[in-house]
Design a protein around this motif. Sequence first.
Motif, PDB file in Angstrom:
ATOM      1  N   THR A   4     -14.457   3.975   2.110  1.00 13.59           N
ATOM      2  CA  THR A   4     -14.364   2.608   2.645  1.00 13.59           C
ATOM      3  C   THR A   4     -13.594   1.718   1.697  1.00 13.59           C
ATOM      4  O   THR A   4     -12.700   0.965   2.084  1.00 13.59           O
ATOM      5  CB  THR A   4     -15.768   2.041   2.884  1.00 13.59           C
ATOM      6  N   LYS A   5     -13.908   1.783   0.409  1.00 12.45           N
ATOM      7  CA  LYS A   5     -13.204   0.965  -0.578  1.00 12.45           C
ATOM      8  C   LYS A   5     -11.737   1.368  -0.663  1.00 12.45           C
ATOM      9  O   LYS A   5     -10.847   0.514  -0.811  1.00 12.45           O
ATOM     10  CB  LYS A   5     -13.861   1.116  -1.955  1.00 12.45           C
ATOM     11  N   PHE A   6     -11.472   2.675  -0.575  1.00  7.62           N
ATOM     12  CA  PHE A   6     -10.089   3.150  -0.652  1.00  7.62           C
ATOM     13  C   PHE A   6      -9.286   2.585   0.509  1.00  7.62           C
ATOM     14  O   PHE A   6      -8.140   2.144   0.342  1.00  7.62           O
ATOM     15  CB  PHE A   6     -10.094   4.684  -0.653  1.00  7.62           C
ATOM     16  N   GLU A   7      -9.866   2.588   1.667  1.00  7.08           N
ATOM     17  CA  GLU A   7      -9.133   2.067   2.829  1.00  7.08           C
ATOM     18  C   GLU A   7      -8.846   0.581   2.680  1.00  7.08           C
ATOM     19  O   GLU A   7      -7.767   0.092   3.034  1.00  7.08           O
ATOM     20  CB  GLU A   7      -9.954   2.322   4.105  1.00  7.08           C
ATOM     21  N   LYS A   8      -9.821  -0.141   2.125  1.00 12.32           N
ATOM     22  CA  LYS A   8      -9.615  -1.567   1.914  1.00 12.32           C
ATOM     23  C   LYS A   8      -8.498  -1.804   0.923  1.00 12.32           C
ATOM     24  O   LYS A   8      -7.621  -2.647   1.145  1.00 12.32           O
ATOM     25  CB  LYS A   8     -10.904  -2.219   1.423  1.00 12.32           C
ATOM     26  N   VAL A   9      -8.519  -1.012  -0.165  1.00  8.78           N
ATOM     27  CA  VAL A   9      -7.453  -1.183  -1.178  1.00  8.78           C
ATOM     28  C   VAL A   9      -6.113  -0.802  -0.598  1.00  8.78           C
ATOM     29  O   VAL A   9      -5.086  -1.472  -0.802  1.00  8.78           O
ATOM     30  CB  VAL A   9      -7.783  -0.348  -2.436  1.00  8.78           C
ATOM     31  N   TYR A  10      -6.106   0.323   0.168  1.00  7.91           N
ATOM     32  CA  TYR A  10      -4.844   0.773   0.769  1.00  7.91           C
ATOM     33  C   TYR A  10      -4.296  -0.263   1.747  1.00  7.91           C
ATOM     34  O   TYR A  10      -3.096  -0.549   1.775  1.00  7.91           O
ATOM     35  CB  TYR A  10      -5.113   2.112   1.461  1.00  7.91           C
ATOM     36  N   SER A  11      -5.191  -0.827   2.506  1.00  4.48           N
ATOM     37  CA  SER A  11      -4.760  -1.862   3.462  1.00  4.48           C
ATOM     38  C   SER A  11      -4.192  -3.090   2.741  1.00  4.48           C
ATOM     39  O   SER A  11      -3.175  -3.678   3.149  1.00  4.48           O
ATOM     40  CB  SER A  11      -5.950  -2.282   4.361  1.00  4.48           C
ATOM     41  N   ALA A  12      -4.886  -3.454   1.671  1.00  2.00           N
ATOM     42  CA  ALA A  12      -4.405  -4.619   0.910  1.00  2.00           C
ATOM     43  C   ALA A  12      -3.043  -4.350   0.297  1.00  2.00           C
ATOM     44  O   ALA A  12      -2.142  -5.224   0.290  1.00  2.00           O
ATOM     45  CB  ALA A  12      -5.437  -4.970  -0.171  1.00  2.00           C
ATOM     46  N   VAL A  13      -2.867  -3.105  -0.196  1.00  2.00           N
ATOM     47  CA  VAL A  13      -1.557  -2.764  -0.803  1.00  2.00           C
ATOM     48  C   VAL A  13      -0.470  -2.788   0.259  1.00  2.00           C
ATOM     49  O   VAL A  13       0.636  -3.289   0.033  1.00  2.00           O
ATOM     50  CB  VAL A  13      -1.649  -1.391  -1.490  1.00  2.00           C
ATOM     51  N   ARG A  14      -0.758  -2.280   1.433  1.00  2.00           N
ATOM     52  CA  ARG A  14       0.232  -2.258   2.509  1.00  2.00           C
ATOM     53  C   ARG A  14       0.598  -3.698   2.915  1.00  2.00           C
ATOM     54  O   ARG A  14       1.766  -4.005   3.166  1.00  2.00           O
ATOM     55  CB  ARG A  14      -0.338  -1.491   3.714  1.00  2.00           C
ATOM     56  N   ILE A  15      -0.429  -4.540   2.944  1.00  2.00           N
ATOM     57  CA  ILE A  15      -0.156  -5.943   3.294  1.00  2.00           C
ATOM     58  C   ILE A  15       0.740  -6.588   2.245  1.00  2.00           C
ATOM     59  O   ILE A  15       1.702  -7.316   2.566  1.00  2.00           O
ATOM     60  CB  ILE A  15      -1.469  -6.707   3.437  1.00  2.00           C
ATOM     61  N   LEU A  16       0.436  -6.265   0.963  1.00  2.00           N
ATOM     62  CA  LEU A  16       1.261  -6.827  -0.121  1.00  2.00           C
ATOM     63  C   LEU A  16       2.697  -6.325  -0.026  1.00  2.00           C
ATOM     64  O   LEU A  16       3.661  -7.077  -0.258  1.00  2.00           O
ATOM     65  CB  LEU A  16       0.649  -6.456  -1.475  1.00  2.00           C
ATOM     66  N   ILE A  17       2.849  -5.023   0.307  1.00  2.00           N
ATOM     67  CA  ILE A  17       4.196  -4.444   0.419  1.00  2.00           C
ATOM     68  C   ILE A  17       4.951  -5.139   1.552  1.00  2.00           C
ATOM     69  O   ILE A  17       6.139  -5.476   1.441  1.00  2.00           O
ATOM     70  CB  ILE A  17       4.089  -2.936   0.635  1.00  2.00           C
ATOM     71  N   LYS A  18       4.247  -5.347   2.668  1.00  2.00           N
ATOM     72  CA  LYS A  18       4.903  -6.007   3.794  1.00  2.00           C
ATOM     73  C   LYS A  18       5.321  -7.437   3.411  1.00  2.00           C
ATOM     74  O   LYS A  18       6.436  -7.885   3.713  1.00  2.00           O
ATOM     75  CB  LYS A  18       3.943  -6.035   4.996  1.00  2.00           C
ATOM     76  N   GLU A  19       4.381  -8.135   2.760  1.00  2.00           N
ATOM     77  CA  GLU A  19       4.710  -9.512   2.354  1.00  2.00           C
ATOM     78  C   GLU A  19       5.879  -9.521   1.381  1.00  2.00           C
ATOM     79  O   GLU A  19       6.746 -10.405   1.426  1.00  2.00           O
ATOM     80  CB  GLU A  19       3.484 -10.173   1.732  1.00  2.00           C
ATOM     81  N   GLN A  20       5.865  -8.471   0.492  1.00  2.00           N
ATOM     82  CA  GLN A  20       6.959  -8.399  -0.488  1.00  2.00           C
ATOM     83  C   GLN A  20       8.282  -8.172   0.245  1.00  2.00           C
ATOM     84  O   GLN A  20       9.306  -8.741  -0.104  1.00  2.00           O
ATOM     85  CB  GLN A  20       6.678  -7.286  -1.465  1.00  2.00           C
ATOM     86  N   LYS A  21       8.274  -7.323   1.261  1.00  2.00           N
ATOM     87  CA  LYS A  21       9.494  -7.067   2.028  1.00  2.00           C
ATOM     88  C   LYS A  21       9.944  -8.339   2.750  1.00  2.00           C
ATOM     89  O   LYS A  21      11.138  -8.666   2.812  1.00  2.00           O
ATOM     90  CB  LYS A  21       9.234  -5.945   3.035  1.00  2.00           C
ATOM     91  N   VAL A  22       8.930  -9.058   3.320  1.00  2.00           N
ATOM     92  CA  VAL A  22       9.273 -10.305   4.010  1.00  2.00           C
ATOM     93  C   VAL A  22       9.907 -11.309   3.053  1.00  2.00           C
ATOM     94  O   VAL A  22      10.924 -11.933   3.330  1.00  2.00           O
ATOM     95  CB  VAL A  22       8.014 -10.892   4.691  1.00  2.00           C
ATOM     96  N   HIS A  23       9.264 -11.424   1.866  1.00  2.00           N
ATOM     97  CA  HIS A  23       9.824 -12.347   0.860  1.00  2.00           C
ATOM     98  C   HIS A  23      11.206 -11.899   0.410  1.00  2.00           C
ATOM     99  O   HIS A  23      12.099 -12.729   0.203  1.00  2.00           O
ATOM    100  CB  HIS A  23       8.878 -12.423  -0.343  1.00  2.00           C
ATOM    101  N   ALA A  24      11.364 -10.548   0.279  1.00  2.00           N
ATOM    102  CA  ALA A  24      12.688 -10.058  -0.126  1.00  2.00           C
ATOM    103  C   ALA A  24      13.733 -10.382   0.931  1.00  2.00           C
ATOM    104  O   ALA A  24      14.883 -10.755   0.633  1.00  2.00           O
ATOM    105  CB  ALA A  24      12.596  -8.535  -0.368  1.00  2.00           C
TER     106      ALA A  24
END
Length: 256
Positions: A4-24
Amino acid sequence: MDATKFEKVYSAVRILIKEQKVHATKITEMEKKLENKEKLILKLEKAFNDEKDETDKRFDSAIERFDNLDTVVEEQTDTMDEIEKKGDEISRKLNTVNETLAIINAEIKVLESQKKIELDEVKNAAEDSTDDDDVMNDEIRQCWFDRVGYCREGKDQCKFLHIEEICQYYLQNGHCNRVRCKRRHPRQCYYDRTGYCWRNNDCRYLHEPKKKIQQCHNCEIKTNLTYYCEICDSDFCSQCTLKDAHVEDQNQSNDT
């Protein structure tokens, strides 16, 4: 780490990557916009510089034309000065010509007057040769006052010569050119010229001849302006025409 924690962390990382791509992506877009703005600024600077160069050229051309205009104005001013000088010179020459013509005309008048005087002298000399009364008396000088008008001493008291006869040449022409003419040359009477002379027939000055008073044959009005009819040998006033007066006179003659 549980799933459960891994999925939460993975989801958060994916969200950060997406936001990073959007910002880029946004940063890339902003960089492109900035680059376009820089290009636009460069174009504007180039257009401004081109316009400035064109304006400078036009300004330099206007200054050159203004300088040329000053040169033309100076040349025109010099030309006008030359024209004025020539005009003044022509005016002086015209004045000289007019003065010369006036002198020539005056000389011509003098010559004509001298010629007339010479002719009059020749004519009068012929008259003087047949008239002994025209020769001045060397023993008794003629009275100048009586010659031109009135002598207050009178004929009996004056020691100079008084002449009664008036020069006929003087009466006809208004002047006499005979040097030794001793007849009277009286001036015009002031009182007779202005209206009435109280001296009457005793006045020694010259009087204008009075017009004879006539009586109209038709209306019997007395006037000094009459018209003479040669047919009936009569005088008529201005109110009676010659034709009507003559016809009426003829009718009266036929009735009688």
